[in-house]
Design a protein around this motif. Structure first.
Motif, PDB file in Angstrom:
ATOM      1  N   GLU A  34       0.833  -1.205   0.000  1.00 11.70           N
ATOM      2  CA  GLU A  34       0.000   0.000   0.000  1.00 11.70           C
ATOM      3  C   GLU A  34       0.870   1.259   0.000  1.00 11.70           C
ATOM      4  OE1 GLU A  34      -4.109  -0.532   2.267  1.00 11.70           O
ATOM      5  OE2 GLU A  34      -2.422  -1.304   3.433  1.00 11.70           O
ATOM      6  N   ALA A  35       1.952   1.237   0.767  1.00 16.15           N
ATOM      7  CA  ALA A  35       2.862   2.386   0.805  1.00 16.15           C
ATOM      8  C   ALA A  35       3.552   2.560  -0.553  1.00 16.15           C
ATOM      9  CB  ALA A  35       3.889   2.216   1.910  1.00 16.15           C
ATOM     10  N   LYS A  36       3.958   1.457  -1.168  1.00 16.77           N
ATOM     11  CA  LYS A  36       4.582   1.536  -2.499  1.00 16.77           C
ATOM     12  C   LYS A  36       3.588   2.072  -3.527  1.00 16.77           C
ATOM     13  CE  LYS A  36       7.985  -2.143  -1.946  1.00 16.77           C
ATOM     14  NZ  LYS A  36       8.407  -3.483  -2.385  1.00 16.77           N
ATOM     15  N   ASN A  37       2.356   1.587  -3.471  1.00 16.45           N
ATOM     16  CA  ASN A  37       1.324   2.066  -4.396  1.00 16.45           C
ATOM     17  C   ASN A  37       1.009   3.542  -4.147  1.00 16.45           C
ATOM     18  OD1 ASN A  37       1.164  -0.468  -5.553  1.00 16.45           O
ATOM     19  ND2 ASN A  37      -0.664  -1.066  -4.420  1.00 16.45           N
ATOM     20  N   ALA A  38       1.030   3.949  -2.890  1.00 20.71           N
ATOM     21  CA  ALA A  38       0.773   5.348  -2.547  1.00 20.71           C
ATOM     22  C   ALA A  38       1.868   6.245  -3.118  1.00 20.71           C
ATOM     23  CB  ALA A  38       0.673   5.524  -1.030  1.00 20.71           C
ATOM     24  N   PHE A  39       3.106   5.778  -3.053  1.00 25.15           N
ATOM     25  CA  PHE A  39       4.219   6.555  -3.616  1.00 25.15           C
ATOM     26  C   PHE A  39       4.068   6.674  -5.130  1.00 25.15           C
ATOM     27  CE2 PHE A  39       8.484   6.814  -5.501  1.00 25.15           C
ATOM     28  CZ  PHE A  39       8.896   8.014  -4.953  1.00 25.15           C
ATOM     29  N   ALA A  40       3.729   5.574  -5.781  1.00 19.38           N
ATOM     30  CA  ALA A  40       3.532   5.602  -7.239  1.00 19.38           C
ATOM     31  C   ALA A  40       2.371   6.519  -7.598  1.00 19.38           C
ATOM     32  CB  ALA A  40       3.302   4.185  -7.755  1.00 19.38           C
ATOM     33  N   LEU A  41       1.302   6.456  -6.829  1.00 21.83           N
ATOM     34  CA  LEU A  41       0.149   7.318  -7.074  1.00 21.83           C
ATOM     35  C   LEU A  41       0.538   8.782  -6.901  1.00 21.83           C
ATOM     36  CD1 LEU A  41      -2.835   7.929  -7.583  1.00 21.83           C
ATOM     37  CD2 LEU A  41      -3.213   7.577  -5.133  1.00 21.83           C
ATOM     38  N   MET A  42       1.324   9.076  -5.879  1.00 17.54           N
ATOM     39  CA  MET A  42       1.750  10.456  -5.652  1.00 17.54           C
ATOM     40  C   MET A  42       2.521  10.978  -6.862  1.00 17.54           C
ATOM     41  SD  MET A  42       4.309  12.082  -2.797  1.00 17.54           S
ATOM     42  CE  MET A  42       5.683  11.258  -3.570  1.00 17.54           C
ATOM     43  N   ARG A  43       3.376  10.158  -7.426  1.00 18.79           N
ATOM     44  CA  ARG A  43       4.141  10.579  -8.614  1.00 18.79           C
ATOM     45  C   ARG A  43       3.202  10.835  -9.793  1.00 18.79           C
ATOM     46  NH1 ARG A  43       9.475   7.247  -9.491  1.00 18.79           N
ATOM     47  NH2 ARG A  43       9.796   9.008 -10.878  1.00 18.79           N
ATOM     48  N   THR A  44       2.226   9.955  -9.996  1.00 16.23           N
ATOM     49  CA  THR A  44       1.244  10.147 -11.065  1.00 16.23           C
ATOM     50  C   THR A  44       0.443  11.413 -10.820  1.00 16.23           C
ATOM     51  OG1 THR A  44       1.072   7.765 -11.406  1.00 16.23           O
ATOM     52  CG2 THR A  44      -0.767   9.106 -12.202  1.00 16.23           C
ATOM     53  N   PHE A  45       0.016  11.596  -9.596  1.00 13.51           N
ATOM     54  CA  PHE A  45      -0.768  12.762  -9.197  1.00 13.51           C
ATOM     55  C   PHE A  45      -0.001  14.046  -9.509  1.00 13.51           C
ATOM     56  CE2 PHE A  45      -3.048  15.621  -6.437  1.00 13.51           C
ATOM     57  CZ  PHE A  45      -4.305  15.072  -6.278  1.00 13.51           C
ATOM     58  N   VAL A  46       1.239  14.108  -9.068  1.00 12.71           N
ATOM     59  CA  VAL A  46       2.080  15.288  -9.301  1.00 12.71           C
ATOM     60  C   VAL A  46       2.255  15.525 -10.795  1.00 12.71           C
ATOM     61  CG1 VAL A  46       4.426  16.204  -9.044  1.00 12.71           C
ATOM     62  CG2 VAL A  46       3.261  15.190  -7.073  1.00 12.71           C
ATOM     63  N   SER A  47       2.479  14.478 -11.543  1.00 12.10           N
ATOM     64  CA  SER A  47       2.654  14.599 -12.991  1.00 12.10           C
ATOM     65  C   SER A  47       1.402  15.165 -13.660  1.00 12.10           C
ATOM     66  CB  SER A  47       3.003  13.229 -13.581  1.00 12.10           C
ATOM     67  OG  SER A  47       3.083  13.309 -14.979  1.00 12.10           O
ATOM     68  N   GLU A  48       0.234  14.662 -13.281  1.00 16.61           N
ATOM     69  CA  GLU A  48      -1.012  15.155 -13.871  1.00 16.61           C
ATOM     70  C   GLU A  48      -1.254  16.615 -13.519  1.00 16.61           C
ATOM     71  OE1 GLU A  48      -4.350  12.567 -13.041  1.00 16.61           O
ATOM     72  OE2 GLU A  48      -3.374  10.875 -14.031  1.00 16.61           O
ATOM     73  N   VAL A  49      -0.987  16.993 -12.284  1.00 12.39           N
ATOM     74  CA  VAL A  49      -1.202  18.381 -11.883  1.00 12.39           C
ATOM     75  C   VAL A  49      -0.192  19.292 -12.584  1.00 12.39           C
ATOM     76  CG1 VAL A  49      -1.268  20.004  -9.939  1.00 12.39           C
ATOM     77  CG2 VAL A  49      -2.319  17.744  -9.714  1.00 12.39           C
ATOM     78  N   LYS A  50       1.048  18.830 -12.765  1.00 14.28           N
ATOM     79  CA  LYS A  50       2.040  19.611 -13.522  1.00 14.28           C
ATOM     80  C   LYS A  50       1.562  19.831 -14.950  1.00 14.28           C
ATOM     81  CE  LYS A  50       6.519  18.538 -11.432  1.00 14.28           C
ATOM     82  NZ  LYS A  50       7.787  17.810 -11.659  1.00 14.28           N
ATOM     83  N   THR A  51       1.015  18.802 -15.563  1.00 19.19           N
ATOM     84  CA  THR A  51       0.483  18.918 -16.916  1.00 19.19           C
ATOM     85  C   THR A  51      -0.650  19.936 -16.959  1.00 19.19           C
ATOM     86  OG1 THR A  51       1.108  16.639 -17.406  1.00 19.19           O
ATOM     87  CG2 THR A  51      -0.576  17.631 -18.819  1.00 19.19           C
ATOM     88  N   PHE A  52      -1.510  19.897 -15.961  1.00 17.53           N
ATOM     89  CA  PHE A  52      -2.596  20.866 -15.875  1.00 17.53           C
ATOM     90  C   PHE A  52      -2.035  22.288 -15.782  1.00 17.53           C
ATOM     91  CE2 PHE A  52      -5.022  23.571 -12.969  1.00 17.53           C
ATOM     92  CZ  PHE A  52      -6.170  23.759 -13.717  1.00 17.53           C
ATOM     93  N   TYR A  53      -1.059  22.510 -14.886  1.00 19.50           N
ATOM     94  CA  TYR A  53      -0.467  23.840 -14.735  1.00 19.50           C
ATOM     95  C   TYR A  53       0.171  24.292 -16.047  1.00 19.50           C
ATOM     96  CZ  TYR A  53      -0.897  24.844  -9.718  1.00 19.50           C
ATOM     97  OH  TYR A  53      -1.366  25.172  -8.483  1.00 19.50           O
ATOM     98  N   PHE A  54       0.858  23.392 -16.702  1.00 20.11           N
ATOM     99  CA  PHE A  54       1.499  23.714 -17.976  1.00 20.11           C
ATOM    100  C   PHE A  54       0.456  24.161 -19.001  1.00 20.11           C
ATOM    101  CE2 PHE A  54       3.240  22.586 -22.163  1.00 20.11           C
ATOM    102  CZ  PHE A  54       4.404  23.345 -22.140  1.00 20.11           C
ATOM    103  N   SER A  55      -0.651  23.446 -19.068  1.00 23.27           N
ATOM    104  CA  SER A  55      -1.695  23.800 -20.033  1.00 23.27           C
ATOM    105  C   SER A  55      -2.332  25.146 -19.678  1.00 23.27           C
ATOM    106  CB  SER A  55      -2.767  22.703 -20.125  1.00 23.27           C
ATOM    107  OG  SER A  55      -3.554  22.689 -18.971  1.00 23.27           O
ATOM    108  N   LYS A  56      -2.525  25.430 -18.385  1.00 21.44           N
ATOM    109  CA  LYS A  56      -3.109  26.712 -17.964  1.00 21.44           C
ATOM    110  C   LYS A  56      -2.155  27.864 -18.262  1.00 21.44           C
ATOM    111  CE  LYS A  56      -6.744  27.081 -15.981  1.00 21.44           C
ATOM    112  NZ  LYS A  56      -8.039  27.366 -16.605  1.00 21.44           N
ATOM    113  N   ASN A  57      -0.876  27.647 -18.069  1.00 22.64           N
ATOM    114  CA  ASN A  57       0.120  28.718 -18.295  1.00 22.64           C
ATOM    115  C   ASN A  57       0.354  28.984 -19.776  1.00 22.64           C
ATOM    116  OD1 ASN A  57       0.495  29.285 -15.586  1.00 22.64           O
ATOM    117  ND2 ASN A  57       2.078  27.745 -15.355  1.00 22.64           N
ATOM    118  N   ASN A  58       0.032  28.017 -20.619  1.00 23.34           N
ATOM    119  CA  ASN A  58       0.234  28.202 -22.052  1.00 23.34           C
ATOM    120  C   ASN A  58      -1.033  28.665 -22.761  1.00 23.34           C
ATOM    121  OD1 ASN A  58       2.947  27.640 -22.139  1.00 23.34           O
ATOM    122  ND2 ASN A  58       2.619  25.447 -22.287  1.00 23.34           N
ATOM    123  N   ASN A  59      -2.097  28.898 -22.018  1.00 23.63           N
ATOM    124  CA  ASN A  59      -3.351  29.389 -22.630  1.00 23.63           C
ATOM    125  C   ASN A  59      -3.529  30.866 -22.405  1.00 23.63           C
ATOM    126  OD1 ASN A  59      -4.072  26.933 -23.669  1.00 23.63           O
ATOM    127  ND2 ASN A  59      -5.272  26.340 -21.880  1.00 23.63           N
TER     128      ASN A  59
END
Length: 160
Positions: free
Chosen positions: A135-160
């Motif tokens: 569960e801790a390993k999956n939580a770490f992997a999820l956190m990385r995915t989460f951060v990546s998706e939010v970074k992508t969102f910020y990138f798209s907002k900053n480029n609009n």
């Protein structure tokens, strides 16, 4: 944990700590994104309406009853939602609706957040919950995915 040469008895505490921390990091990132781009929309969407008793609307000698119970004149008061205090499933639902995170990440994060809540002593005792290393390993992997998706969102907002 092996690198620290911790006895197996200490592993459970570290796993609990990791789950709490990964969920907290994701929640903080999510709240920051919502507050930065959609604060007023979020506050309106999850606002609640309270009924406030009207003072002095009638004379003090006037009594209104219905089915032998007192009835009072009230007015509605709309109270904005507080992002920090709003339920996590509301935050993640809002985030999916605004393309901050994906539906799959929402489902995984809501589950991680349930695990985080289950770690609290009373709830853990009631549910007989013991977090696992996977569960801790999956939580770490999820956190990385989460951060990546939010970074992508910020990138798209900053480029609009």
């Amino acid at each position: 944990m092996n690198g620290l040469r911790l006895p197996i008895a200490k592993h459970r505490a570290i796993v609990r700590f990791q789950i709490i921390q990964y969920a907290s990091i994701c929640e903080a990132i999510l709240q920051a994104a919502i507050e930065t781009f959609y604060k007023s929309e979020f506050e309106e969407k999850y606002a609640v309406t309270q009924m406030i008793k009207c003072q002095n609307a009638l004379s003090t000698s006037t009594k209104i009853t219905f089915e032998n119970k007192n009835v009072y004149l009230c007015k509605e008061k709309k109270i904005k939602a507080d992002i920090k205090r709003e339920r996590i499933d509301h935050k993640t639902e809002f985030a999916v609706d605004h393309n901050i995170i994906s539906s799959a990440t929402k489902i995984s994060f809501d589950s991680l957040y349930d695990s985080r809540n289950n770690i609290h002593i009373l709830k853990a005792a009631q549910n007989n919950y013991t977090p696992t290393l996977i569960e801790a390993k999956n939580a770490f992997a999820l956190m990385r995915t989460f951060v990546s998706e939010v970074k992508t969102f910020y990138f798209s907002k900053n480029n609009n």
